[in-house]
Enzyme design. Sequence first.
Site, PDB file in Angstrom:
ATOM      1  N   THR A  11      -5.576   2.815  -3.521  1.00 36.70           N
ATOM      2  CA  THR A  11      -5.093   1.734  -4.373  1.00 36.70           C
ATOM      3  C   THR A  11      -4.460   0.666  -3.489  1.00 36.70           C
ATOM      4  O   THR A  11      -3.598   0.959  -2.674  1.00 36.70           O
ATOM      5  CB  THR A  11      -4.054   2.244  -5.385  1.00 36.70           C
TER       6      THR A  11
ATOM      7  N   ARG B  34      -5.637   5.950 -13.868  1.00 38.57           N
ATOM      8  CA  ARG B  34      -6.945   6.580 -13.644  1.00 38.57           C
ATOM      9  C   ARG B  34      -7.257   7.603 -14.739  1.00 38.57           C
ATOM     10  O   ARG B  34      -8.386   7.659 -15.260  1.00 38.57           O
ATOM     11  CB  ARG B  34      -6.962   7.241 -12.269  1.00 38.57           C
TER      12      ARG B  34
ATOM     13  N   LEU C 139       1.821   4.161  -4.104  1.00 32.68           N
ATOM     14  CA  LEU C 139       0.437   3.913  -4.488  1.00 32.68           C
ATOM     15  C   LEU C 139      -0.454   4.950  -3.826  1.00 32.68           C
ATOM     16  O   LEU C 139      -0.183   5.394  -2.708  1.00 32.68           O
ATOM     17  CB  LEU C 139      -0.003   2.508  -4.033  1.00 32.68           C
ATOM     18  N   ASP C 140      -1.536   5.327  -4.508  1.00 34.96           N
ATOM     19  CA  ASP C 140      -2.516   6.217  -3.908  1.00 34.96           C
ATOM     20  C   ASP C 140      -3.133   5.566  -2.682  1.00 34.96           C
ATOM     21  O   ASP C 140      -3.118   4.337  -2.533  1.00 34.96           O
ATOM     22  CB  ASP C 140      -3.628   6.551  -4.921  1.00 34.96           C
ATOM     23  N   ARG C 141      -3.702   6.385  -1.822  1.00 35.57           N
ATOM     24  CA  ARG C 141      -4.300   5.899  -0.579  1.00 35.57           C
ATOM     25  C   ARG C 141      -5.256   4.732  -0.812  1.00 35.57           C
ATOM     26  O   ARG C 141      -5.222   3.720  -0.109  1.00 35.57           O
ATOM     27  CB  ARG C 141      -5.040   7.050   0.106  1.00 35.57           C
TER      28      ARG C 141
END
EC number: 5.4.99.-
Length: 292
Positions: free
Chosen positions: A137, A233, A133-135
Site C-alpha cells: 500500500t 481489502r 500501511l501494508d507493504r
Amino acid sequence: MTRIFTYNIDMNYSSIEEFLRQKGYSHHIMTHLKRTERGIVHNGDWAYSSAALVPGDRLVITLTEDACSENILPAPVPFEIVYEDEDLMIINKPSNTPVHPSVNNYGNTLANGLAWHFAQKKENFVYRCINRLDRDTSGLLIIARHALSAALLSSMVASRNICREYLAVAAGSVPHCGIIDAPIAREAGSAITRCVDFERGERAVTHYKCLSRRDGCSLVRLRLETGRTHQIRVHMKYLGYPLLGDYLYNPDYRIMKRQALHSARLSFDHPVTGIKMDFTAPLPDDMEWIMK
C-alpha cells in the site's frame, strides 16, 4: 533531540503533574522528566512535579531523547517527506516498501530509510510510526518525532480524531456510494488473512464512493471509521469488488502487480499546536495508468 514546551498557566492546578497529565504526558514521560536536569522548570526554577500551579505561572518542559532505535539498520531506502516539524513527519511511502523490519526484511523498510535520513544529519532517531500501511500500500503515514507527540497521536488514532482517506482500484462496477458495516475477524487457520465474521469479528466501518469507472474497473475513495487489519481489502472483497492485484484476497496480477490501494489523505489537528493539518498524496503512476 531536545524539544522545549512552554506553558502559560491561566487557572489553578493542584500539581504540575496534574496539568501535564491533562496535556497528554504519560507516566513514562513524567518519569523521564523527573530524571532530566531542569526537565521541569517553574517560574525559572527547577521544580518537583508535586508543586502547585496558579494563574500567571510559567512552566517550561524540556524533553530530551538521546536514544536511537538500535535494531534498525540505516539504509538508503527511498521515500518522500511531505511535511516535517519538531513534533511529527508526514511521509509518502512508495509501494513495495515494508513499514517495519521483519524476518525477511532487514534493510529494505521505511524504518531503515528514516534511520538513514537522520544518520546523515547526525541526529538521534527513535522510530515511531503512528498509522501503519501494508507493504504494497502506497501513500501517507505519520511519524512521531518524540515520545509526547507519539502518545498524543496514538490517542488521537484511538479516539478516531485522525481522518484517513484512501483511493483504490477495484474489480467491477462499484455502486455510487455506501457504507460497509461488517465485523472483521482472523480467518480460521490463518495467522495473516482476515474475513467478515458476524459472530467473532470486531466492528469495522468503511465509507466508500465510486469516483470513476473504466474497462471493468472502478476508482473508489474510501474513508475509514475504524482501523482493523486489512479492513479495506476485506470489505471490498465482501462487497464483491476486490482490489486489483491483492495477493491475499484477489491474486490476479494481469493488470496490477500489487494491491491497488493508496493512502491519499490525512487530516487532523496538530497534537501540540492544535493547528488543523490536511495532507494529500496524488495517485501513484501504476494506479493512474489503469484509470487513464
